[in-house]
Design a protein around this motif. Structure first.
Motif, PDB file in Angstrom:
ATOM      1  N   GLU A 147       0.810  -1.220   0.000  1.00  0.00           N
ATOM      2  CA  GLU A 147       0.000   0.000   0.000  1.00  0.00           C
ATOM      3  C   GLU A 147       0.844   1.272   0.000  1.00  0.00           C
ATOM      4  O   GLU A 147       0.311   2.367   0.177  1.00  0.00           O
ATOM      5  N   ARG A 148       2.135   1.142  -0.189  1.00  0.00           N
ATOM      6  CA  ARG A 148       2.990   2.331  -0.253  1.00  0.00           C
ATOM      7  C   ARG A 148       2.847   2.989  -1.626  1.00  0.00           C
ATOM      8  O   ARG A 148       3.202   2.409  -2.644  1.00  0.00           O
ATOM      9  N   ASP A 149       2.328   4.196  -1.609  1.00  0.00           N
ATOM     10  CA  ASP A 149       1.980   4.916  -2.830  1.00  0.00           C
ATOM     11  C   ASP A 149       3.043   5.980  -3.125  1.00  0.00           C
ATOM     12  O   ASP A 149       3.162   6.968  -2.395  1.00  0.00           O
ATOM     13  N   ASN A 150       3.814   5.781  -4.189  1.00  0.00           N
ATOM     14  CA  ASN A 150       4.878   6.713  -4.567  1.00  0.00           C
ATOM     15  C   ASN A 150       4.364   7.790  -5.505  1.00  0.00           C
ATOM     16  O   ASN A 150       3.620   7.492  -6.446  1.00  0.00           O
ATOM     17  N   ILE A 151       4.782   9.042  -5.265  1.00  0.00           N
ATOM     18  CA  ILE A 151       4.608  10.064  -6.282  1.00  0.00           C
ATOM     19  C   ILE A 151       5.511   9.666  -7.451  1.00  0.00           C
ATOM     20  O   ILE A 151       6.536   9.006  -7.252  1.00  0.00           O
ATOM     21  N   ALA A 152       5.134  10.011  -8.684  1.00  0.00           N
ATOM     22  CA  ALA A 152       5.970   9.656  -9.837  1.00  0.00           C
ATOM     23  C   ALA A 152       7.365  10.249  -9.658  1.00  0.00           C
ATOM     24  O   ALA A 152       7.505  11.451  -9.398  1.00  0.00           O
TER      25      ALA A 152
END
Length: 316
Positions: A147-152
């Motif tokens: 669930e770790r959501d990276n910014i581009a």
């Protein structure tokens, strides 16, 4: 005068043609052969050989979506040089949407592999011997795990000046200094003298249109810069450069309520999120420890004490 023959996986790739070759992985116990399609577009003019690779972790579907979109709109058809696309590298993991290979290993930690090691190691060895030596530049597409959501973002070693130059050309929202990890694909290719860009965007098991668009447009910028396709680069403001970073961890267990947008700039003591129990008895604010940019957020609803929640830049 024609350019010299280009041979990949034992097959000569003709000029001006689309060629699909199967990289053999293994056979299942049912005797079904598992292959990884390698899509090659070679122009009539000599030039760089660029590899676009995704799905080294089978559940990182945003990367697969990026390479698929690049093929769909024809960005992989160069006017000069050769573009190789491997949309799904870890075909086993992709089929069942898991990060690992069937032997439980992380494929991105066994390079350059061995001829007689584990299944993951043998597969890495095939790539290292039969594909890696013949490419000049690689864009490796990843997402955050779980669930770790990276910014581009593009990750590269601060001492790799060629990669840093191409990262700026890619023009993502953020460029993050990141050392090569031992036995990773990036580390192995860098030691071979190749230029590697590692793209991170979104989280696993999703197809995020914003992230896919960032990956496609950034790749287009790189291919234009290398003179492989025609067009005008799409450039916004200068990417934010993250030289150092730190994970902010949960001081309590509970339900996580996020109060900040990914990619945003926050000031010291600004509330990033709240951890609360399900019984309405406590609520603990999570404060920014300093002025920083947030470039990854753990979007899991339930957290335990010590879990990494927000990835922050540690200098403005």
């Amino acid at each position: 005068m024609s350019s010299k023959p280009f041979v990949l996986l034992g097959k000569e790739i003709p000029e001006g043609k689309r060629t699909v070759i199967d990289l053999k992985v293994a056979k299942l116990h049912t005797r079904t052969t598992v292959n990884v399609p390698v899509i090659i577009e070679r122009s009539n003019k000599p030039g760089p050989v660029v590899l676009l690779l995704a799905g080294i972790h089978g559940d990182e579907t945003n990367g697969v979506g990026i390479v698929r979109e690049i093929i769909d709109i024809g960005l992989n058809k160069p006017k000069k040089g050769t573009i190789i696309c491997i949309p799904v590298f870890n075909i086993f993991g992709y089929l069942v949407q898991t990060r690992e290979f069937p032997d439980g290993r992380d494929l991105n930690r066994v390079f350059p592999g061995t001829l007689s090691g584990s299944l993951a190691s043998q597969f890495a060895y095939q790539f290292s011997e039969k594909i890696a030596p013949f490419v000049d530049c690689i864009i490796d597409f990843h997402t955050g795990g779980g669930e770790r959501d990276n910014i581009a973002q593009i990750r590269c070693d601060k001492n790799d000046l060629k990669a840093l130059e191409l990262a700026k050309v890619f023009n993502p929202p953020m460029i993050v200094y990141s050392k090569n990890i031992a036995k990773s694909l990036r580390d192995t290719l860098t030691k071979l003298g190749k230029t590697v860009l590692l793209f991170e965007g979104g989280k696993s098991k999703e197809l995020n249109p914003t992230i896919i668009n960032e990956g496609v447009m950034g790749t287009r910028n790189v291919l234009i810069h290398l003179g492989m396709i025609e067009g005008e680069s799409i450039v916004r403001e200068t990417p934010i450069l993250v030289k150092k970073s730190k994970w902010l961890r949960a001081s309590h267990s509970g339900m996580l309520k996020i109060r900040v947008s990914n990619g945003s700039y926050v000031k010291k003591k600004e509330i990033l999120g709240v951890v609360q129990d399900p019984f309405g008895e406590f609520k603990k604010n999570i404060y920014a420890p300093f002025n920083c940019h947030v470039f990854c957020i753990n979007k899991t609803p339930i957290v335990n004490k010590g879990d990494a929640l927000f990835h922050l830049s540690t200098e403005e």
